[in-house]
Enzyme design. Structure first.
Site, short mmCIF file in Angstrom:
data_model
loop_
_atom_site.label_atom_id
_atom_site.label_comp_id
_atom_site.label_asym_id
_atom_site.label_seq_id
_atom_site.Cartn_x
_atom_site.Cartn_y
_atom_site.Cartn_z
N GLU A 1 -3.47 2.48 5.37
CA GLU A 1 -3.43 3.65 4.67
C GLU A 1 -4.29 4.68 4.89
O GLU A 1 -4.11 5.95 4.83
CB GLU A 1 -3.87 3.15 3.09
CG GLU A 1 -2.89 2.24 2.49
CD GLU A 1 -1.29 2.61 2.69
OE1 GLU A 1 -0.98 3.57 2.51
OE2 GLU A 1 -0.52 1.62 2.89
N GLY B 1 0.70 -1.54 0.01
CA GLY B 1 0.00 -0.03 -0.07
C GLY B 1 0.81 1.14 -0.05
O GLY B 1 2.11 1.29 0.38
NI NI Z 1 2.87 3.02 5.31
#
Ligand code: NI
Length: 171
Positions: free
Chosen positions: A136, A46
């Site tokens: 995230e 991510g």
């Molecule tokens: Ni990170």
């Protein structure tokens, strides 16, 4: 496409809450392509826009194992709808190199976001996907996984990272 520079702790942009994407235009699509390339080349599962210096509420995730076809998830203005259960995950972060710590997260999560077509969508994640979504979205709110550690653990980790930072500056 381009591989972008990933900013590291304690860069101030990582502590800022990002602002929503107003319009999904060619500039945003280009940024998404570059972020995906940056994430895959790292490699990571991510990457948020502020990790590459853009304080926008935008992230990419791909939790598929490397030997399987890519499945890129582009999250524009993501928000957590619901959280369920608990799990502990050994997390790392491209902005906090050489540091892995166990973090308590919710086991299941539902996230609402806009896709690249500008449509509203929802995704349900469990285990690794749930952890990646929470990690995230934390980035987009200005938090790192080390902010989720116990106060004592967090102090130890930050001290270690600051020492490392000073060491890096000398060379
Ligand atoms: Ni990170």
């Amino acid at each position: 496409m381009a591989v972008l520079e990933i900013l590291h702790y304690p860069h101030p942009v990582l502590k800022q809450k990002t602002r929503p994407v107003q319009k999904v235009d060619e500039e945003i699509r280009q940024l998404v392509r570059d972020m995906a390339e940056t994430m895959y080349s790292a490699p990571g599962v991510g990457l948020s826009a502020n990790q590459v210096g853009y304080p926008l509420r935008l992230a990419v995730i791909d939790v598929t194992p490397v030997d399987q076809p890519k499945n890129l998830l582009v999250l524009i203005n993501p928000e957590i709808v619901s959280l369920e259960g608990e799990c502990t995950w050994d997390e790392g972060c491209l902005s906090v190199p050489d540091c892995n710590e166990e973090v308590k997260r919710s086991k299941k999560v539902v996230v609402r976001y806009r896709n690249l077509e500008g449509e509203t969508a929802e995704i349900r994640g469990e285990d690794l996907l749930a952890v990646a979504l929470q990690h995230e979205i934390d980035h987009l709110d200005g938090f790192l996984f080390i902010d989720r550690l116990s106060p004592l653990k967090r102090r130890l980790v930050k001290k270690k990272l600051q020492k490392k930072e000073k060491g890096e500056k000398k060379v």
